[in-house]
Enzyme design. Structure first.
Site, PDB file in Angstrom:
ATOM      1  N   ARG A 126     -27.276  38.578 -59.637  1.00 43.91           N
ATOM      2  CA  ARG A 126     -27.203  37.658 -61.058  1.00 43.91           C
ATOM      3  C   ARG A 126     -28.754  37.909 -61.823  1.00 43.91           C
ATOM      4  O   ARG A 126     -29.436  37.142 -62.196  1.00 43.91           O
ATOM      5  CB  ARG A 126     -27.259  36.234 -60.733  1.00 43.91           C
ATOM      6  CG  ARG A 126     -25.871  35.758 -60.289  1.00 43.91           C
ATOM      7  CD  ARG A 126     -24.860  36.030 -61.319  1.00 43.91           C
ATOM      8  NE  ARG A 126     -23.585  35.456 -60.922  1.00 43.91           N
ATOM      9  CZ  ARG A 126     -22.794  36.218 -59.937  1.00 43.91           C
ATOM     10  NH1 ARG A 126     -23.091  37.529 -59.924  1.00 43.91           N
ATOM     11  NH2 ARG A 126     -21.704  35.710 -59.510  1.00 43.91           N
ATOM     12  N   CYS A 180     -21.621  28.209 -64.050  1.00 42.80           N
ATOM     13  CA  CYS A 180     -21.986  27.638 -63.032  1.00 42.80           C
ATOM     14  C   CYS A 180     -23.479  27.163 -63.320  1.00 42.80           C
ATOM     15  O   CYS A 180     -24.292  28.177 -63.968  1.00 42.80           O
ATOM     16  CB  CYS A 180     -22.075  28.516 -61.706  1.00 42.80           C
ATOM     17  SG  CYS A 180     -20.306  28.594 -60.950  1.00 42.80           S
ATOM     18  N   GLU A 236     -28.953  28.647 -62.466  1.00 46.27           N
ATOM     19  CA  GLU A 236     -28.478  29.885 -63.228  1.00 46.27           C
ATOM     20  C   GLU A 236     -28.490  29.615 -64.525  1.00 46.27           C
ATOM     21  O   GLU A 236     -28.710  30.931 -65.229  1.00 46.27           O
ATOM     22  CB  GLU A 236     -26.903  29.986 -62.645  1.00 46.27           C
ATOM     23  CG  GLU A 236     -26.249  31.512 -63.162  1.00 46.27           C
ATOM     24  CD  GLU A 236     -24.911  31.695 -62.313  1.00 46.27           C
ATOM     25  OE1 GLU A 236     -24.934  31.625 -61.108  1.00 46.27           O
ATOM     26  OE2 GLU A 236     -23.988  31.970 -63.266  1.00 46.27           O
TER      27      GLU A 236
HETATM   28  N1  EPU Z   1     -16.352  24.477 -52.920  1.00 46.90           N
HETATM   29  C1  EPU Z   1     -16.202  23.059 -52.527  1.00 46.90           C
HETATM   30  N2  EPU Z   1     -16.492  22.067 -53.363  1.00 46.90           N
HETATM   31  C2  EPU Z   1     -16.885  22.678 -54.670  1.00 46.90           C
HETATM   32  C3  EPU Z   1     -17.116  23.634 -55.041  1.00 46.90           C
HETATM   33  C4  EPU Z   1     -16.620  24.785 -54.161  1.00 46.90           C
HETATM   34  O1  EPU Z   1     -15.908  22.649 -51.354  1.00 46.90           O
HETATM   35  O2  EPU Z   1     -16.906  21.590 -55.556  1.00 46.90           O
HETATM   36  C5  EPU Z   1     -15.708  25.359 -51.931  1.00 46.90           C
HETATM   37  C6  EPU Z   1     -14.666  26.215 -52.113  1.00 46.90           C
HETATM   38  O3  EPU Z   1     -13.625  25.328 -51.899  1.00 46.90           O
HETATM   39  C7  EPU Z   1     -14.841  27.512 -51.631  1.00 46.90           C
HETATM   40  C8  EPU Z   1     -16.559  27.593 -51.531  1.00 46.90           C
HETATM   41  O4  EPU Z   1     -16.976  26.382 -51.686  1.00 46.90           O
HETATM   42  O5  EPU Z   1     -14.371  27.341 -49.925  1.00 46.90           O
HETATM   43  C9  EPU Z   1     -16.646  28.741 -52.654  1.00 46.90           C
HETATM   44  O6  EPU Z   1     -16.176  28.395 -53.819  1.00 46.90           O
HETATM   45  P1  EPU Z   1     -15.669  29.107 -55.056  1.00 46.90           P
HETATM   46  O7  EPU Z   1     -14.698  30.066 -54.435  1.00 46.90           O
HETATM   47  O8  EPU Z   1     -15.482  28.468 -56.185  1.00 46.90           O
HETATM   48  O9  EPU Z   1     -17.151  30.343 -55.254  1.00 46.90           O
HETATM   49  P2  EPU Z   1     -18.525  29.933 -55.552  1.00 46.90           P
HETATM   50  O10 EPU Z   1     -19.332  30.663 -54.812  1.00 46.90           O
HETATM   51  O11 EPU Z   1     -18.720  28.384 -55.959  1.00 46.90           O
HETATM   52  C10 EPU Z   1     -18.588  31.958 -57.372  1.00 46.90           C
HETATM   53  C11 EPU Z   1     -19.332  32.177 -58.711  1.00 46.90           C
HETATM   54  C12 EPU Z   1     -18.598  31.499 -59.932  1.00 46.90           C
HETATM   55  C13 EPU Z   1     -17.012  32.269 -59.786  1.00 46.90           C
HETATM   56  C14 EPU Z   1     -16.552  32.061 -58.699  1.00 46.90           C
HETATM   57  C15 EPU Z   1     -14.986  32.685 -58.365  1.00 46.90           C
HETATM   58  C16 EPU Z   1     -21.908  31.808 -58.433  1.00 46.90           C
HETATM   59  C17 EPU Z   1     -22.818  30.949 -58.541  1.00 46.90           C
HETATM   60  N3  EPU Z   1     -20.662  31.273 -58.691  1.00 46.90           N
HETATM   61  O12 EPU Z   1     -18.643  30.455 -57.089  1.00 46.90           O
HETATM   62  O13 EPU Z   1     -19.346  32.201 -61.108  1.00 46.90           O
HETATM   63  O14 EPU Z   1     -16.405  31.973 -60.893  1.00 46.90           O
HETATM   64  O15 EPU Z   1     -17.215  32.507 -57.363  1.00 46.90           O
HETATM   65  O16 EPU Z   1     -15.281  34.189 -58.408  1.00 46.90           O
HETATM   66  O17 EPU Z   1     -22.085  33.008 -57.960  1.00 46.90           O
HETATM   67  C18 EPU Z   1     -20.759  31.373 -62.874  1.00 46.90           C
HETATM   68  O18 EPU Z   1     -21.479  32.464 -62.370  1.00 46.90           O
HETATM   69  O19 EPU Z   1     -20.769  30.952 -63.923  1.00 46.90           O
HETATM   70  C19 EPU Z   1     -19.575  31.153 -61.960  1.00 46.90           C
HETATM   71  C20 EPU Z   1     -19.044  30.084 -62.139  1.00 46.90           C
END
Ligand code: EPU
Length: 306
Positions: free
Chosen positions: A169, A216, A287
């Site tokens: 990022r 995010c 972010e």
């Molecule tokens: N989780 C929870 N509760 C929540 C959110 C997440 O328990 O409220 C758990 C999920 O169940 C999962 C883990 O946390 O087991 C990871 O969650 P997720 O797959 O949504 O991935 P993330 O790391 O939270 C990243 C990116 C998102 C992108 C998603 C999907 C960052 C900060 N976030 O989220 O990007 O859409 O992967 O590829 O890198 C963005 O950059 O604006 C963004 C939203």
């Protein structure tokens, strides 16, 4: 609407309409379509507004000029450059910083060109997405860049990813530099293969909120052991899903999203960021961009790890 010395269109406009959150007061917007107009716009303090995702603009707007790339800066030439392209990899013509990323990703899929499909679903423009190396777990902008053209206060220059100190990022491009155009480096494939990888990235977004949101809120922090953890998971574990200030809310679907329920203000969003900072005991870096800057809300805070 007035015209600047070099022909840029200048108008005071409410910025809320240019952001995915739908928040932001009036400011002076410069629509620039040539390098000459851009250089003029950069003579006074300025900010650059791309797709308006990942951005929270104050309810009072900003005192600086707000630059938007238009005209040729919002056009794309995806023809392979014959001097730089081979059987497996191609380099495209120029793609403007003002080109919307979702349409670009769709067009590349139709052409069977791979490397950027992991960014599917990101609502920004090319320039801002490159500037912050936007991405998902399935890929990021720097997976598909050959050359980056940057307007700096000292003139226009062209660099390659190897010239930059880029990472998660983060492109390493200074804040006041503007990504005007890029050339993409892509792998030849088939539309079906590219679509399959887009579907996987799309699927991972299924649980994300549908309301107006900047995206995010926090970058995923790295724990002291070197392991990356989901910011959403941490905010969820702090019990904050559904927390509301005014008309802004921490999304019940995914805790790393703040959503506008309709009529939210920037002040509501700032207050929610403070609540998250206070309740999650792990240092996290914001972010979003905040206009004007609020370092106390943006930077990773050194707190005791729980
Ligand atoms: N989780 C929870 N509760 C929540 C959110 C997440 O328990 O409220 C758990 C999920 O169940 C999962 C883990 O946390 O087991 C990871 O969650 P997720 O797959 O949504 O991935 P993330 O790391 O939270 C990243 C990116 C998102 C992108 C998603 C999907 C960052 C900060 N976030 O989220 O990007 O859409 O992967 O590829 O890198 C963005 O950059 O604006 C963004 C939203």
């Amino acid at each position: 609407m007035s015209e600047s010395r070099t022909g840029a269109k200048v108008e005071r406009l409410p910025l809320a309409r240019y952001t995915t959150l739908g928040v932001g007061g009036e400011s002076e917007v410069w629509f620039v379509s040539t390098h000459e107009q851009l250089a003029e716009a950069m003579e006074q303090p300025y900010r650059i507004l791309g797709g308006g995702s990942n951005l929270v603009i104050s309810d009072e707007g900003v005192p600086e000029r707000v630059i938007r790339l238009s005209g040729p800066f919002a056009e794309r030439d995806l023809e392979p450059d014959p001097t730089l392209s081979g059987d497996t990899e191609i380099v495209t013509g120029w793609v403007g910083g003002g080109v919307p990323l979702p349409g670009l990703v769709r067009a590349l899929q139709k052409l069977g060109l791979s490397n950027l499909e992991g960014t599917v679903g990101i609502p920004g423009q090319v320039g801002g997405s490159v500037w912050m190396n936007a991405g998902t777990r399935f890929g990021e902008m720097f997976d598909g860049l050959h050359t980056i053209e940057i307007a700096t206060p000292d003139g226009v220059k062209q660099v390659t990813p190897a010239d930059l100190n880029w990472g998660y990022r983060n492109s390493g491009i200074p804040r006041n530099h503007i990504v005007t155009r890029v050339r993409l480096k892509l792998k030849r494939g088939t539309p079906g293969e590219v679509q399959a990888r887009m579907d996987a990235a799309d699927h991972a977004r299924k649980g994300q909120p549908k309301n107006k949101t900047p995206g995010c809120a926090f970058k995923n922090p790295t724990l002291p052991g070197g392991q990356k953890v989901s910011a959403g998971l941490l905010i969820d574990q702090a019990g904050l899903k559904g927390t509301r200030v005014g008309n802004a809310m921490i999304a019940p679907e995914h805790a790393n999203f703040i959503v506008n329920l309709g009529g939210a203000t920037a002040a509501d969003v700032h207050a929610l960021l403070e609540v998250i900072r206070e309740k999650v005991g792990v240092p996290m870096e914001l972010e979003y961009e905040l206009w004007p800057e609020r370092p106390e809300l943006s930077q990773a805070q050194t707190a005791e790890l729980r």
